[in-house]
Design an enzyme around this catalytic site. Structure first.
Site, mmCIF file in Angstrom:
data_model
loop_
_atom_site.group_PDB
_atom_site.id
_atom_site.type_symbol
_atom_site.label_atom_id
_atom_site.label_comp_id
_atom_site.label_asym_id
_atom_site.label_seq_id
_atom_site.Cartn_x
_atom_site.Cartn_y
_atom_site.Cartn_z
ATOM 1 N N LYS A 1 -7.266 -0.418 -6.808
ATOM 2 C CA LYS A 1 -7.292 1.045 -6.800
ATOM 3 C C LYS A 1 -7.573 1.583 -5.391
ATOM 4 O O LYS A 1 -8.279 0.944 -4.608
ATOM 5 C CB LYS A 1 -8.414 1.493 -7.750
ATOM 6 C CG LYS A 1 -8.590 2.989 -7.900
ATOM 7 C CD LYS A 1 -9.745 3.253 -8.848
ATOM 8 C CE LYS A 1 -10.101 4.742 -8.859
ATOM 9 N NZ LYS A 1 -10.586 5.230 -7.576
ATOM 10 N N LYS A 28 -10.255 -2.623 -0.366
ATOM 11 C CA LYS A 28 -9.326 -3.739 -0.145
ATOM 12 C C LYS A 28 -9.317 -4.175 1.320
ATOM 13 O O LYS A 28 -9.345 -5.371 1.611
ATOM 14 C CB LYS A 28 -7.900 -3.338 -0.548
ATOM 15 C CG LYS A 28 -7.729 -3.045 -2.021
ATOM 16 C CD LYS A 28 -6.321 -2.652 -2.362
ATOM 17 C CE LYS A 28 -5.930 -1.300 -1.789
ATOM 18 N NZ LYS A 28 -6.667 -0.167 -2.355
ATOM 19 N N LYS A 63 -1.484 4.384 6.764
ATOM 20 C CA LYS A 63 -2.638 4.810 7.572
ATOM 21 C C LYS A 63 -2.936 3.810 8.689
ATOM 22 O O LYS A 63 -3.702 4.105 9.588
ATOM 23 C CB LYS A 63 -3.875 4.964 6.679
ATOM 24 C CG LYS A 63 -3.750 6.091 5.652
ATOM 25 C CD LYS A 63 -5.076 6.440 4.990
ATOM 26 C CE LYS A 63 -5.717 5.302 4.227
ATOM 27 N NZ LYS A 63 -4.953 4.873 3.032
ATOM 28 N N ASP A 79 -2.606 0.546 -6.072
ATOM 29 C CA ASP A 79 -2.137 -0.217 -7.224
ATOM 30 C C ASP A 79 -0.634 0.045 -7.395
ATOM 31 O O ASP A 79 -0.016 0.743 -6.595
ATOM 32 C CB ASP A 79 -2.954 0.084 -8.480
ATOM 33 C CG ASP A 79 -2.911 1.543 -8.875
ATOM 34 O OD1 ASP A 79 -2.276 2.320 -8.148
ATOM 35 O OD2 ASP A 79 -3.509 1.901 -9.892
#
Lengths: 404, 255
Positions: free
Chosen positions: B9, B14, B40, B127
């Site tokens: 998510k 991550k 990003k 995800d």
């Protein structure tokens, strides 16, 4: 940006895929929008006339792309392939799959599980020249269905690259196939043209690895020939023999001999500078014929698809009929071709009839259809190029009246 | 070599987890490549002292195909090869398609042969929201998918969607599920909640990273906690997790 005012863009990659695979009894699925295969079947595939098609579109609609209705697509293909009892399914990419990044390889894996027949994909994008698509299709088919032969067939020969976009109707290459057989060779596979009396269209493909030598008669057969040398040790000769000299040189190469010296031209034509426009292997075949059968001193070749791979040199190539001349060029630019055709020094042109529209002067024009350019338009035109028939046709044109 | 795609998510951590694993592997002498898959371009920032490598897609647009891999790769702590896919300006373009282009470029430039990584980590932005985000799962790309989650309901729902997508693609020879990494949020019974979820989804937790302010403190300095102080308990968890990833590679090589 390429500009076409008087001619048409040549067929692209997935047309090459469908041309290469059409005769093998499979189903070629062009991953494009609804109606996406229509132009192939209606315009570029003169072999199809109603009845179940060999080339079908994915029939994608807006919501299929947005919602990713992969299952519907896969189930449809499985149903059609099984219903038509096809021997394999090929998924060919188009600008649509290229732009949205469709995983055709993944689709092929899923489909293979559901259709219970071999399935493979050919990564075309629709922007590449058609021989690239045809070459990839032959490699994919070979990867899936070709296996080493139990034993070699002495004097067995395969003819590679006989796709309709390059070599036209099947009967156009019949004189060549007959000449090969008359010379004592056995034709094992003609890719991709089924032999008369052979019920299984894939039989030639299965027999092909037993051959002693391959004959590559268009650029579309070259990659497969290289693959078959690497996988099965089969060398190849390169060239499409046009006319008598071409025939003799080609058969010498097939026997593993070097062509003898050219005999004197008995009946020279009146032309001094010819230009041949089209697929390069055929173009160089015509060049040899005009030079050696009819004594035309200068013959330049304009390759409308990339030809550099014909000249790269390969240990797999045991002999070639193709010699690059200093004025030979690769271009599909209408403007470049028009400039070359209208060079006042050029007194004879051999090309697809569509190119005649580029002429701004009167000059001998010999019609030699290139199906990748003119599709159905000149499919039924009476013309020949292979071996003796090519000699007869070109001779009649060179010595005949008028502007061709 | 094993290629691991890290999903989870948005905002679950991550990049923190991926960078911690990369740093731990790199500092133990493994050849590691981390590819940030997020417009990003902040996946590898804490492996590079707060800087980013030139984003691949922007490089392609502005300068064309790079002459060398060094033009788009930087080496970070522990020699980790860091790259960022880059991507469109927020609100335009298609990032999923862009990822495919970046992966194809790395393939064409033979990046894996050049850097000879033992472990490749793809740090994926979110995800599975659409087909494009599933690109790294495709055959020939990631071998394993590891999902970062917390015990929070929304994180577990995202993890469930990723697992279902993977199972949906099973007949396409896509990546396999490697397990869950629990990045704790200090919830009550968080480990038990995620263990129960893992049992239900027939998978396992392969690592637990505790909530630790030191992580954020070192990230302020452009470092991972592993680089900042490898003796801290949380750093030791990253070293454990790194060993688990190495074992995934051994399992794959054995298979």
């Amino acid at each position: 940006m390429k500009k076409y005012h008087k001619t048409l863009p040549l067929a692209t990659g997935y047309f090459g895929v469908s041309s290469a695979l059409y005769a093998f009894g499979g189903l070629v699925v062009v991953y494009g929008p609804a109606g996406g295969a229509w132009h192939i079947n209606i315009e570029d595939e003169p072999r199809w006339y109603r009845g179940p098609a060999t080339v079908v579109g994915a029939g994608l609609l807006e919501m299929d792309v947005i919602l990713g209705n992969d299952d519907k697509f896969i189930e449809n293909i499985a149903r059609v392939a099984n219903g038509l009892k096809r021997d394999f399914v090929c998924l060919a990419g188009t600008p649509i799959s290229e732009i949205i990044g469709t995983d055709l390889k993944g689709f092929a894996r899923t489909l293979e599980g559901r259709a219970s027949i071999p399935v493979f994909m050919v990564p075309t994008a629709g922007s590449e020249p058609y021989p690239e698509g045809a070459s990839k299709a032959f490699l994919a088919l070979a990867d899936k269905l070709m296996a080493p032969a139990a034993s070699k067939h002495p004097k067995g020969v395969n003819v590679l690259g006989a796709i309709h976009l390059s070599t036209g109707r099947e009967e156009r290459i019949e004189p060549l196939l007959a000449a090969i057989e008359r010379a004592g060779f056995t034709l094992l596979g003609v890719l991709s043209s089924p032999r008369p009396g052979v019920a299984d269209p894939l039989e030639g493909l299965r027999r092909a690895p037993a051959a002693e030598r391959n004959a590559v008669i268009s650029t579309s057969g070259l990659a497969l020939a290289e693959h078959m040398y690497a996988a099965y040790g089969i060398p190849y000769v390169l060239g499409l023999p046009v006319g008598l000299r071409g025939r003799d040189d080609f058969l010498a190469l097939l026997r593993g001999e070097q062509p003898g010296p050219a005999p004197a031209v008995t009946r020279p034509a009146a032309f001094r500078h010819a230009l041949v426009v089209g697929e390069p292997v055929l173009g160089y075949g015509v060049q040899r014929c005009l030079r050696h059968d009819f004594g035309v001193p200068r013959v330049d070749v304009v390759s409308v698809v990339p030809s550099e791979m014909l000249f790269k040199g390969s240990e797999a190539c045991s002999g070639t009929l193709i010699e690059r001349g200093p004025a030979d060029v690769d271009t599909e630019s209408e403007q470049d071709i028009a400039a070359l055709m209208n060079d006042p020094d050029v007194d004879c042109i051999v090309a697809d009839p569509c190119y005649q529209a580029l002429l701004t002067r009167e000059v001998k024009f010999i019609r030699l259809p290139h199906i990748a350019m003119s599709a159905r338009m000149y499919w039924d035109l009476p013309y020949e190029y292979a071996v003796d028939k090519g000699h007869e046709y070109l001779g009649a044109q060179l010595f005949g009246p008028g502007q061709g | 070599m094993i290629k691991v795609a890290i999903y989870g998510k948005g905002g679950i951590g991550k990049s923190t987890v991926a960078s911690g694993i990369s740093a731990a592997l790199g500092l133990q002498g493994y050849n590691v490549m981390q590819l940030g898959c997020d417009p990003k371009t902040d996946s590898t920032i804490n492996l590079l002292g707060g800087t980013s490598p030139p984003p691949i897609l922007q490089y392609l647009q502005e300068k064309g195909r790079p002459q060398t891999l060094e033009a788009i790769a930087k080496k970070g702590v522990g020699g980790v090869v860091c790259m960022e896919v880059g991507g469109p300006t927020p609100g335009v373009g298609c990032f999923g398609r862009g990822m495919l282009t970046a992966f194809e470029l790395l393939d064409e430039m033979e990046a894996y042969a050049a850097f000879k990584p033992d472990i490749v980590l793809y740090d994926i932005l979110a995800d599975i929201v659409c087909g494009g985000i599933a690109v790294p799962m495709r055959e020939g790309l990631a071998d394993k998918v590891v999902i970062v989650t917390s015990g929070e309901k929304m994180a577990l729902l995202a993890a469930k969607n990723i697992i279902l997508a993977l199972r949906n693609f099973a007949d396409r020879n896509y990546a396999e599920l490697g397990g869950l990494i629990l990045n704790c949020r200090d919830m009550v019974d968080e480990v038990e909640r995620v263990e129960e979820f893992a049992r239900h989804m027939q998978t396992s937790i392969i690592g637990v990273i505790p909530r630790d302010r030191a992580i954020h403190a070192f990230e302020e300095q452009g470092k991972t906690i592993v680089e900042g102080d490898r003796t801290l308990p949380t750093s030791l968890r990253f070293f454990e997790l790194a060993r688990t990833i190495v074992n995934l590679r051994a399992e794959r090589n054995a298979a």
